[in-house]
Design an enzyme around this catalytic site. Structure first.
Site, PDB file in Angstrom:
ATOM      1  N   ARG A 199      58.257  48.328  17.566  1.00 59.93           N
ATOM      2  CA  ARG A 199      58.301  47.526  16.356  1.00 59.93           C
ATOM      3  C   ARG A 199      56.880  47.259  15.868  1.00 59.93           C
ATOM      4  O   ARG A 199      55.976  47.071  16.670  1.00 59.93           O
ATOM      5  CB  ARG A 199      59.005  46.197  16.634  1.00 59.93           C
ATOM      6  CG  ARG A 199      60.513  46.347  16.817  1.00 59.93           C
ATOM      7  CD  ARG A 199      61.072  45.256  17.708  1.00 59.93           C
ATOM      8  NE  ARG A 199      61.343  44.012  17.002  1.00 59.93           N
ATOM      9  CZ  ARG A 199      62.421  43.797  16.244  1.00 59.93           C
ATOM     10  NH1 ARG A 199      63.316  44.743  16.057  1.00 59.93           N
ATOM     11  NH2 ARG A 199      62.595  42.635  15.663  1.00 59.93           N
ATOM     12  N   ASP A 212      53.384  64.242  17.212  1.00 62.13           N
ATOM     13  CA  ASP A 212      54.531  63.667  16.493  1.00 62.13           C
ATOM     14  C   ASP A 212      54.229  63.543  14.998  1.00 62.13           C
ATOM     15  O   ASP A 212      54.255  62.460  14.430  1.00 62.13           O
ATOM     16  CB  ASP A 212      54.884  62.303  17.104  1.00 62.13           C
ATOM     17  CG  ASP A 212      56.337  61.914  16.809  1.00 62.13           C
ATOM     18  OD1 ASP A 212      57.077  62.759  16.266  1.00 62.13           O
ATOM     19  OD2 ASP A 212      56.717  60.768  17.119  1.00 62.13           O
ATOM     20  N   GLY A 239      60.125  54.822  15.634  1.00 59.95           N
ATOM     21  CA  GLY A 239      59.043  55.440  16.371  1.00 59.95           C
ATOM     22  C   GLY A 239      59.123  54.922  17.779  1.00 59.95           C
ATOM     23  O   GLY A 239      60.196  54.855  18.356  1.00 59.95           O
ATOM     24  N   GLY A 242      58.343  47.083  10.283  1.00 60.05           N
ATOM     25  CA  GLY A 242      59.322  48.130  10.494  1.00 60.05           C
ATOM     26  C   GLY A 242      59.516  48.366  11.966  1.00 60.05           C
ATOM     27  O   GLY A 242      58.754  47.880  12.798  1.00 60.05           O
TER      28      GLY A 242
END
Ligand SMILES: *[C@@H]1O[C@H](CO)[C@@H](O)[C@H](O)[C@H]1NC(C)=O
Ligand SMILES: *[C@@H]1O[C@H](CO)[C@@H](O)[C@H](O)[C@H]1NC(C)=O
Ligand SMILES: *[C@@H]1O[C@H](CO)[C@@H](O)[C@H](O)[C@H]1NC(C)=O
Ligand SMILES: *[C@@H]1O[C@H](CO)[C@@H](O)[C@H](O)[C@H]1NC(C)=O
Length: 674
Positions: A366, A478, A363, A360
């Site tokens: 990768r 986060d 954020g 994926g």
């Protein structure tokens, strides 16, 4: 027995059997195994444990998440309650791992009323217990653990200790591995997972109910006179009602490929264990292998010309590889050696960062799936691009200390690598991916309520560990569903720690960088740019509402230009007396109403605009566990629409920087919607 038989050739079989039994139960007070080559019939092995051809007892064999047991066959008799007894045992063990800094989980000497521990589980449970029976006094299991992982859930003192466990993994007594020097009396620590053979002695006397554990890291040296641990354990009471016990070893691995060995073992009831004969102990396998250049040398005179060509070609390849695998290694990094992966290792692990291995992106970079070449560990490798070297030293120091965090609701960081313009982070691989897919991807099966509550509780417990229970306060910065990963049992684990921090050291000091993701950012963070545990709690509140409602914290209304804050929407339902209608429709009302209500109110409380009103993570855990009731709240306590609060208090103070990654809060997109 054979001698008896020869001297009594006419003895009747039954009498013979009687004698055999008698001998087995009452006279069998001790045993000694100098190596286990001839001992196979005397041991009951299960799990992955085995005896190697050289006579080593190999409890676990360098594979991940496995366990192995090896019990002395047949129980040992205990005297009736009240009668004194003692025993003494000694054994030689070794723990070997490709990387001595990360190995796990350990070995335990076990005394138990059963020799069948197959219901136990691996990893931190050491093959002794499982989640249900851990700590239950009806286990009657006493163990001496040799533990190379620091597990906060069991209050481990460090990642290199010896402990005494009674019926559960929270040790009643433990000490950093080592010994007391006989001449100076000072304590000397030692590394358990060094691959070296070490000796341990365990002695018990019912007179004072003391269980003594002594360790010597150098084979052949006498037993240190002062024990490492001298712990009060009343074995007569623990085994009350049983007149026997089994004794043996248990071992388990977690994600690290560790081998656990026993080289020799001696035991004596009511007396001192016979010393081991070190000369008879089997050798340990070589843990590193070197290629032999002998063959090449033989061919050298014959094919020197060809060799020269080969060398030239090899140099060319090496030079190209140098460029291909180039990385940055500063002097200050040497102390972090064990946490550093080479780029080549990671390149190979991910088959050259092929798209096929891409898990994926988003954020901060990768993420690729990989298998480390020598150890076969499955990992996730995250590539984060980062131009500036500013703050890198502090960041790497933080990464390394984060690598020491151990909690079952935290994704384990295994190490890192640096290249020009980028940083690579290596994590434990989580088979079920991130939580946001399960919440928002309609093609994926939805999670049921019990799973969601377990995930919320898991993330809360991981965050409590970061905020309050670890040696330093770690602010995650986060928290959101895409940073919560699901392990094979669908437990939620927090990932991506402190990454946001990289961007705190902005290239343009004039601009305020707010790091985090829109909808999860506390108003005071937007104002001051300072992350605190309270700003993490705010993000956690947004996360809780998202999991319960199945909606993102900021949604665009269908006609496009209107913004809707989830907090306001839930509050609005509450005001109108229809709080439960805010629950995710995919749950189809299959949940206890009171629990849903508690979770929604908890989400709102954590999302309170005033930081001092938000609970601490310890309080959050108490609310979730039902140990404390939520404060009596009404919608009016939330006071005002959070959106209007944000709009008045927040936007005026905020400048957006162009260099902030696109997913990072961009207030202009929100205000543009008005
Ligand atoms: C402890 O184990 C026993 C026997 O398995 C069981 O009946 C009991 O409920 C357990 N106690 C707790 C607190 O789990
Ligand atoms: C042993 O103690 C020293 C000094 O306190 C410390 O630097 C070292 O890391 C310790 N070693 C182990 C294996 O814990
Ligand atoms: C355990 O150690 C203590 C302190 O050294 C000693 O007094 C005691 O006799 C020891 N007990 C056994 C069973 O060895
Ligand atoms: C150990 O427990 C047994 C049984 O409960 C008791 O009789 C004995 O006094 C205890 N021993 C010590 C030293 O406390």
């Amino acid at each position: 027995m054979r001698i008896l038989f020869i001297f009594h050739p006419y003895m009747r079989t039954s009498l013979f059997l009687f004698f055999l039994l008698f001998l087995k139960v009452s006279c069998d007070n001790g045993f000694v195994f100098n190596g286990f080559g001839a001992a196979a019939k005397n041991l009951r092995l299960d799990g992955v444990s085995s005896i190697t051809p050289t006579g080593l007892l190999q409890l676990t064999s360098g594979t991940s998440n496995v366990m192995g047991h090896s019990f002395r066959r047949g129980p040992l008799r205990l005297p009736p309650p009240g009668e004194p007894f003692s025993f003494s045992t000694t054994f030689v063990f070794a723990i070997a791992s490709p990387n001595s800094d990360i190995s796990g989980h350990g070995i335990a000497l076990v005394m138990s009323p059963t020799d069948d521990l197959s219901a136990a589980i691996s990893s931190q449970f050491l093959g002794l217990f499982n989640r249900e029976n851990n700590g239950n006094s009806s286990n009657r299991i006493i163990a001496v653990e040799i533990d190379t992982i620091m597990n906060s859930e069991f209050h481990d003192i460090d990642y290199n200790h010896v402990g005494v466990d009674v019926n559960g993994l929270t040790s009643v007594d433990s000490h950093t591995a080592g010994y007391y020097d006989g001449s100076t009396g000072s304590f000397k620590n030692t590394t358990l997972a060094s691959g070296q053979a070490m000796q341990m002695w365990v002695e018990f006397s019912s007179e004072d109910s003391k269980l003594n554990v002594t360790l010597s890291p150098i084979l052949g040296t006498p037993k240190p006179s002062r024990p490492l641990l001298s712990t009060t354990v009343n074995i007569s009471r623990e085994f009350f009602g049983k007149n026997y016990m089994y004794i043996g070893f248990s071992s388990a691995t977690g994600p690290w490929l560790t081998s656990h060995y026993i080289l020799g073992w001696s035991f004596m009831m009511d007396g001192e264990a016979e010393p081991l004969d070190y000369t008879k102990l089997p050798p340990l396998p070589r843990f590193t292998s070197r290629r032999s250049w002998k063959a090449l040398a033989t061919w050298l005179p014959v094919a020197s010309c060809a060799l020269l060509l080969l060398v030239v070609a090899a140099v060319a390849v090496v030079v190209r590889r140098r460029i291909k695998y180039a990385e940055i290694l500063d002097d200050w990094e040497h102390e972090y050696g064990p946490h550093r992966f080479s780029y080549k290792q990671l390149f190979r692990a991910t088959r050259g960062f092929k798209d096929k291995t891409l898990l994926g992106s988003g954020g901060f970079g990768r993420v690729y799936r990989g298998v480390l070449p020598t150890s076969n560990i499955q990992v996730a490798v995250k590539r984060v691009s980062h131009e500036s070297r500013q703050g890198m030293k502090e960041f790497v120091a933080e990464i390394v200390s984060i690598g020491r965090l151990r909690h079952r609701n935290i994704v384990q960081l295994l190490g890192y690598c640096r290249r020009k313009g980028e940083l690579l982070l290596v994590y434990d691989f989580m088979p079920n991916g991130s939580l946001d897919k399960f919440l928002h991807d309609q093609s994926k099966a939805s999670l049921d309520w019990a799973q969601r509550v377990r995930i919320i509780r898991g993330v809360a417990s991981g965050l409590l560990y970061l905020h309050q229970d670890w040696e330093k306060t770690v602010i995650h910065r986060d928290i959101k569903p895409s940073n919560v990963l699901l392990d094979s049992e669908m437990n939620g684990r927090l990932g991506d720690f402190g990454l946001a921090r990289l961007y705190d050291h902005g290239t343009d000091p004039q601009t305020t960088h707010i790091v985090g993701t829109m909808g999860y950012i506390a108003p005071e963070l937007a104002k001051t740019g300072r992350s605190t545990t309270a700003t993490d709690v705010f993000s956690f509140g947004a996360f809780v509402l998202e999991v319960a409602c199945g909606k993102k914290p900021v949604e665009h209304e269908s006609r496009g230009r209107q913004q809707l804050l989830l907090v306001d929407w839930v509050l609005d339902h509450w005001r109108r007396g229809s709080l439960l209608a805010a629950g995710d429709p995919r749950l189809r009302d299959e949940y206890p109403a009171a629990e849903m209500e508690m979770v929604l109110k908890l989400g709102l409380l954590c999302s309170h605009p005033m930081p001092e009103t938000r609970p601490s993570m310890r309080q959050v855990m108490q609310f979730l566990d039902g140990d404390a009731p939520l404060p009596d709240l009404s919608p009016a306590d939330m006071g005002y629409s959070v959106l209007s609060f944000l709009q008045s208090e927040w936007f005026d103070h905020f400048v957006v920087s162009e260099s902030v990654p696109s997913h990072v809060a961009s207030m202009s997109s929100l205000s543009g919607g008005r």
